[in-house]
Design a protein around this motif. Structure first.
Motif: not given
Length: 123
Positions: A102-110
């Motif tokens: 997981c990254k710090d912010e949720l981003s759909a492209p990830d």
């Protein structure tokens, strides 16, 4: 073949609660990162909540204090408990997964894998 199947959406009055479920196959919920996203008509898909392989969670500021993301690894399932619902919570809710952390912010492209969505309507 990875498959994510959401359920639990519906229509509810403001202040009510709903629990969304996501049954996962072809991907284990104790790996990578999983999240819930939502998309309102005419708006971009936005992250609501995420959970990593260890169970650490993150929330969008609009969801903090009202929503709870959790998973049952034994059932390979992901959930989103939504309380104190508001009309602005209305939208299509999607379950998503990625084998990466997981990254710090949720981003759909990830996110690599997506469910078909379940509609939530709050009036």
């Amino acid at each position: 073949h990875v498959q994510l199947v959401e359920s639990g959406g519906g229509s509810v009055q403001a202040g009510g609660s709903l629990r969304l479920s996501c049954v996962v196959s072809g991907f284990t919920t104790d790996s990578g990162c999983m999240g819930w996203f939502r998309q309102a008509p005419g708006k971009e898909r936005e992250g609501v909540a995420g959970i990593d392989r260890e169970g650490s969670t993150s929330y969008a500021h609009t969801a903090k204090g009202r929503f709870i993301i959790f998973k049952e690894n034994a059932k390979n399932s992901l959930y989103l408990q939504m309380n104190s619902l508001k009309p602005e919570d209305t939208g299509m809710y999607y379950c998503a997964a990625t084998p990466w952390v997981c990254k710090d912010e949720l981003s759909a492209p990830d996110f690599s894998y997506w469910g078909q969505g379940t509609q939530v309507t709050v009036s």
